[in-house]
Design a protein around this motif. Structure first.
Motif, short mmCIF file in Angstrom:
data_model
loop_
_atom_site.label_atom_id
_atom_site.label_comp_id
_atom_site.label_asym_id
_atom_site.label_seq_id
_atom_site.Cartn_x
_atom_site.Cartn_y
_atom_site.Cartn_z
N ASN A 1 1.36 -1.31 -0.34
CA ASN A 1 0.21 -0.24 0.10
C ASN A 1 0.96 0.97 -0.15
OD1 ASN A 1 -2.51 1.60 0.17
ND2 ASN A 1 -2.31 1.53 2.21
N ARG A 2 1.93 1.06 -0.83
CA ARG A 2 2.24 2.27 -1.36
C ARG A 2 2.46 3.33 -2.55
NH1 ARG A 2 7.72 3.06 1.68
NH2 ARG A 2 6.94 1.74 3.99
N ASP B 1 10.20 -5.91 1.27
CA ASP B 1 10.37 -5.34 2.82
C ASP B 1 12.13 -4.99 3.17
OD1 ASP B 1 8.96 -5.16 5.15
OD2 ASP B 1 10.73 -6.51 5.92
N ASN B 2 12.84 -6.12 2.64
CA ASN B 2 14.69 -5.34 2.89
C ASN B 2 15.08 -3.82 2.32
OD1 ASN B 2 14.80 -7.31 4.11
ND2 ASN B 2 15.80 -8.33 2.70
N ALA B 3 14.05 -3.81 0.89
CA ALA B 3 14.29 -2.54 0.38
C ALA B 3 14.39 -1.26 0.71
CB ALA B 3 13.92 -2.54 -1.43
N LEU B 4 12.68 -1.63 1.45
CA LEU B 4 12.22 -0.49 1.64
C LEU B 4 12.59 -0.38 3.41
CD1 LEU B 4 8.36 -0.91 1.30
CD2 LEU B 4 9.99 0.78 0.47
N LYS B 5 12.84 -1.29 4.30
CA LYS B 5 13.52 -0.72 5.83
C LYS B 5 14.76 -0.64 5.24
CE LYS B 5 10.90 -4.00 8.21
NZ LYS B 5 10.11 -5.49 8.98
N HIS B 6 15.92 -1.05 4.87
CA HIS B 6 16.69 -1.12 4.78
C HIS B 6 17.56 0.07 3.97
CE1 HIS B 6 16.88 -3.79 8.15
NE2 HIS B 6 16.46 -5.12 7.13
N GLY B 7 16.98 0.31 2.61
CA GLY B 7 17.52 0.35 1.37
C GLY B 7 16.83 1.59 1.71
N GLY B 8 15.74 2.20 0.55
CA GLY B 8 16.08 3.78 -0.08
C GLY B 8 14.97 3.77 -0.93
N THR B 9 13.79 5.16 -1.00
CA THR B 9 12.40 5.16 -1.83
C THR B 9 13.17 5.61 -3.43
OG1 THR B 9 12.15 6.30 -0.63
CG2 THR B 9 10.44 4.40 -0.32
N PRO B 10 13.01 6.06 -3.99
CA PRO B 10 11.51 4.30 -4.77
C PRO B 10 12.61 3.40 -4.84
CG PRO B 10 12.60 6.04 -6.05
CD PRO B 10 13.13 6.73 -4.95
N VAL B 11 11.47 2.29 -4.95
CA VAL B 11 11.86 0.87 -5.05
C VAL B 11 11.22 0.48 -5.97
CG1 VAL B 11 11.77 -1.10 -4.26
CG2 VAL B 11 12.25 0.75 -2.18
N PHE B 12 11.77 -0.16 -7.33
CA PHE B 12 11.63 -0.75 -8.73
C PHE B 12 11.48 -2.36 -8.14
CE2 PHE B 12 13.31 3.25 -9.19
CZ PHE B 12 12.42 4.27 -10.12
N VAL B 13 10.40 -2.63 -9.02
CA VAL B 13 10.56 -4.86 -8.82
C VAL B 13 9.75 -4.30 -10.55
CG1 VAL B 13 9.09 -6.46 -7.93
CG2 VAL B 13 9.88 -4.40 -6.96
#
Length: 439
Positions: free
Chosen positions: A312-313, A345-357
């Motif tokens: 839900n982002r 979840d790892n990308a959002l918690k430990h990385g940084g936005t934006p996240v691309f899948v």
């Protein structure tokens, strides 16, 4: 560009090559010894027949007509000196020593012997000094006693080498085939985490060392499988047994009277119970990742879109790109969903936005890329972070239990895929999962 041909490097080819070199060396040494002994035995009889005409020839001038002798169609020829093109100096050879002894009985001293090979055969050059005379050179060509190569000898050698090669290949294959099968079993075990049953052929006829290796690996694989089952049962049992007392603790905390004195304690108890419940849920996910059956045809595009939508982002923080339909055979919907959820979840918690899948297929493989704007994994820490309960230094202040990447790695292994991590200043951090579409 032309591709360089590479010799197949394997235990089979190495053993076969070593046996070929040993056989070729043995044939060469045996041939040389046989030729030396043969020439030594024939040297004195031949020289006894040549001694008288040779004694006359060495007193003739250079260029004199050849002197006919036994077994020399061209006869003995008077030469001006040793061979100019070089050759092999065999003065100390056993045959040359025998010839020297025989010529000495006829008043001739043999001082040097050269052997020059050519396409028609070989030529023998002898430096002979008569009693009270000067050194003279005599050559002899076409002698049947001298070593030469023939079509029959070539054919016989080729047939012998072919026979030896066929026998060597048979015995080398009998040794290396069980090793190759054991290697395939180990590779399959490392790739899927499941040990295949023994398939060694003719086990009763194998050397005892190979039988012991196969039995030791089979016992090791069974022990690992038993330990894995016991660990899964232990985690599942402990997780299930812990949930009941945790639920009672939470219920008891929530039923306490709401006063200013106990509000903080109730909130702390509830918070810790929730954290323990999430840890138990992670334990169960870890267990399920190693036990769920892989028998479904999973529509990967739908699973990826649904997993990403569950966060839900907004699209500015998390977006997905996938084909309309991409089917993954012999998989599991729940495990593929957990794979995507844990990576995002790892990308959002430990990385940084934006996240691309991104999801796509090339006909043989499915590839899932999850990219974020974070700093990436610690240097050299990718392998360590794939272990259960391992956490990076940069994630100490972020909630989590260190099971996310361990579950991802376990799922990728069961799907016989590959997991890779890449980082660059321009593209950020990227996790790549590559899975075979059919197995």
């Amino acid at each position: 560009m032309h591709r360089r041909l590479r010799w197949p490097d394997s235990l089979f080819t190495r053993l076969l090559l070593v046996q070929g070199l040993v056989v070729a060396s043995a044939v060469l040494i045996f041939g040389l010894m046989l030729t030396m002994e043969r020439n030594t035995l024939l040297a004195r009889p031949y020289i006894a027949l040549w001694a008288e005409p040779m004694g006359r020839l060495v007193r003739m001038p250079v260029g004199a007509p050849p002197v006919p002798v036994f077994d020399l169609p061209l006869g003995l020829r008077r030469e001006s000196g040793p061979p100019e093109g070089g050759g092999f100096l065999i003065t100390r050879a056993p045959a040359a020593r025998a010839a020297r002894t025989e010529l000495a009985l006829h008043g001739l001293q043999l001082e040097a012997v050269w052997l020059t090979p050519h396409w028609e055969g070989v030529t023998l050059w002898m430096g002979v000094r008569p009693a009270g005379g000067e050194l003279a050179w005599v050559s002899a060509s076409g002698l049947s006693a001298l070593p030469s190569w023939s079509f029959r000898l070539s054919l016989g050698t080729a047939l012998l080498l072919l026979l030896i090669a066929a026998i060597s290949r048979y015995f080398v294959r009998r040794v290396t085939q069980p090793l190759a099968q054991l290697h395939q079993r180990m590779q399959g075990h490392a790739r899927t985490g499941v040990a295949s049953p023994p398939t060694v052929v003719r086990a009763a006829k194998l050397p005892p060392e190979l039988r012991a290796m196969d039995q030791a690996y089979t016992q090791l694989a069974e022990r690992l499988a038993r330990n894995e089952r016991e660990r899964a049962l232990l985690l599942a049992g402990v997780s299930h047994d812990l949930r009941s007392p945790l639920a009672r603790i939470r219920l008891a905390a929530e039923m306490l009277p709401e006063t200013a004195d106990n509000a903080g304690g109730v909130a702390a108890v509830t918070r810790n119970v929730d954290q323990a419940d999430r840890l138990i849920a992670s334990f169960l996910e870890f267990v399920r990742a190693g036990t769920q059956p892989m028998e479904e045809a999973v529509e990967a595009s739908a699973v990826v879109r649904q997993a990403v939508a569950g966060f839900n982002r907004p699209a500015a923080e998390l977006c997905v790109r996938a084909p309309d339909v991409l089917v993954l055979q012999r998989a599991n919907t729940l495990l593929l969903d957990r794979l995507v959820v844990n990576l995002v979840d790892n990308a959002l918690k430990h990385g940084g936005t934006p996240v691309f899948v991104e999801l796509f297929g090339d006909g043989e493989h499915l590839q899932l890329n999850v990219a974020d704007a974070g700093p990436g994994l610690p240097a050299g820490g990718a392998e360590r972070l794939l272990e259960a309960f391992a956490r990076g230094d940069t994630s100490r202040g972020v909630p989590g239990f260190g099971l996310g990447l361990a579950i991802v790695h376990q799922i990728v292994t069961r799907l016989e895929g590959r997991l890779a991590f890449h980082h660059s200043p321009a593209a950020g951090h990227q996790v790549q999962v590559r899975l075979p579409l059919t197995r």
